[in-house]
Design a protein around this motif. Structure first.
Motif, PDB file in Angstrom:
ATOM      1  N   TYR A  12       0.928  -1.063   0.537  1.00  0.00           N
ATOM      2  CA  TYR A  12      -0.130   0.223   0.515  1.00  0.00           C
ATOM      3  C   TYR A  12       0.964   0.884   0.302  1.00  0.00           C
ATOM      4  O   TYR A  12       0.916   2.231  -0.810  1.00  0.00           O
ATOM      5  CB  TYR A  12      -0.767  -0.104   1.519  1.00  0.00           C
ATOM      6  CG  TYR A  12      -1.359   1.237   1.665  1.00  0.00           C
ATOM      7  CD1 TYR A  12      -2.830   1.676   0.386  1.00  0.00           C
ATOM      8  CD2 TYR A  12      -1.103   1.748   1.953  1.00  0.00           C
ATOM      9  CE1 TYR A  12      -3.899   2.532   0.894  1.00  0.00           C
ATOM     10  CE2 TYR A  12      -2.254   3.550   2.482  1.00  0.00           C
ATOM     11  CZ  TYR A  12      -3.223   3.897   1.585  1.00  0.00           C
ATOM     12  OH  TYR A  12      -3.937   4.680   1.671  1.00  0.00           O
ATOM     13  N   ARG A  13       1.559   1.264   1.173  1.00  0.00           N
ATOM     14  CA  ARG A  13       2.619   2.290   0.817  1.00  0.00           C
ATOM     15  C   ARG A  13       3.219   2.519  -0.475  1.00  0.00           C
ATOM     16  O   ARG A  13       3.484   3.751  -1.073  1.00  0.00           O
ATOM     17  CB  ARG A  13       3.683   1.661   2.160  1.00  0.00           C
ATOM     18  CG  ARG A  13       4.351   3.630   2.515  1.00  0.00           C
ATOM     19  CD  ARG A  13       5.893   2.944   3.071  1.00  0.00           C
ATOM     20  NE  ARG A  13       6.911   2.154   2.486  1.00  0.00           N
ATOM     21  CZ  ARG A  13       7.549   2.284   1.857  1.00  0.00           C
ATOM     22  NH1 ARG A  13       7.946   3.070   1.147  1.00  0.00           N
ATOM     23  NH2 ARG A  13       8.341   0.442   1.674  1.00  0.00           N
ATOM     24  N   ARG A  15       2.004   1.722  -2.982  1.00  0.00           N
ATOM     25  CA  ARG A  15       1.254   1.616  -4.578  1.00  0.00           C
ATOM     26  C   ARG A  15       1.239   3.811  -4.557  1.00  0.00           C
ATOM     27  O   ARG A  15       0.986   4.005  -5.249  1.00  0.00           O
ATOM     28  CB  ARG A  15       0.763   1.811  -4.342  1.00  0.00           C
ATOM     29  CG  ARG A  15      -0.909   1.551  -5.631  1.00  0.00           C
ATOM     30  CD  ARG A  15      -1.836   0.852  -5.438  1.00  0.00           C
ATOM     31  NE  ARG A  15      -1.268  -0.124  -6.166  1.00  0.00           N
ATOM     32  CZ  ARG A  15      -1.841  -1.624  -6.241  1.00  0.00           C
ATOM     33  NH1 ARG A  15      -2.859  -1.068  -7.023  1.00  0.00           N
ATOM     34  NH2 ARG A  15      -1.130  -2.873  -7.116  1.00  0.00           N
ATOM     35  N   GLN A  16       1.015   4.210  -2.770  1.00  0.00           N
ATOM     36  CA  GLN A  16       0.456   5.297  -2.512  1.00  0.00           C
ATOM     37  C   GLN A  16       1.613   6.617  -2.888  1.00  0.00           C
ATOM     38  O   GLN A  16       1.573   8.163  -3.715  1.00  0.00           O
ATOM     39  CB  GLN A  16       0.752   5.853  -1.320  1.00  0.00           C
ATOM     40  CG  GLN A  16      -0.652   5.277  -0.481  1.00  0.00           C
ATOM     41  CD  GLN A  16      -2.106   5.640  -1.358  1.00  0.00           C
ATOM     42  OE1 GLN A  16      -2.371   6.868  -1.803  1.00  0.00           O
ATOM     43  NE2 GLN A  16      -2.758   4.814  -1.587  1.00  0.00           N
ATOM     44  N   LEU A  17       2.592   5.962  -2.972  1.00  0.00           N
ATOM     45  CA  LEU A  17       4.469   7.202  -3.481  1.00  0.00           C
ATOM     46  C   LEU A  17       5.184   6.782  -4.659  1.00  0.00           C
ATOM     47  O   LEU A  17       5.973   6.965  -5.098  1.00  0.00           O
ATOM     48  CB  LEU A  17       5.700   6.792  -2.131  1.00  0.00           C
ATOM     49  CG  LEU A  17       5.010   6.596  -0.669  1.00  0.00           C
ATOM     50  CD1 LEU A  17       6.058   6.427  -0.239  1.00  0.00           C
ATOM     51  CD2 LEU A  17       4.578   8.598  -0.756  1.00  0.00           C
ATOM     52  N   GLY A  18       4.644   5.446  -6.027  1.00  0.00           N
ATOM     53  CA  GLY A  18       4.868   5.949  -6.266  1.00  0.00           C
ATOM     54  C   GLY A  18       5.778   4.663  -6.373  1.00  0.00           C
ATOM     55  O   GLY A  18       6.536   5.005  -8.148  1.00  0.00           O
TER      56      GLY A  18
END
Length: 65
Positions: A12-13, A15-18
């Protein structure tokens, strides 16, 4: 927290930060076991005064040629 929950949190982290996704738990277990075994064989060969055969060195030699 289990390793699966930890992995999902990092997915998740990332994906959020690309960022690229981290490897799944257990992905590199066999590689670690092989490296540990090779290290033990290397130390035993050095202690016995024999020439040591090292897997990573053989792979490195092939990749440089």
């Amino acid at each position: 927290m289990s390793s699966t929950q930890y992995h999902l949190l990092h997915l998740y982290r990332a994906r959020q930060l690309g960022e690229p996704a981290p490897p799944a738990p257990g992905t590199h277990d066999w590689q670690v076991v092989r490296e540990w075994r090779d290290h033990r064989q290397f130390r035993a060969a050095v202690a016995a005064g024999r020439p040591a055969r090292v897997r990573w060195l053989r792979g490195w030699w092939r990749s440089t040629g």
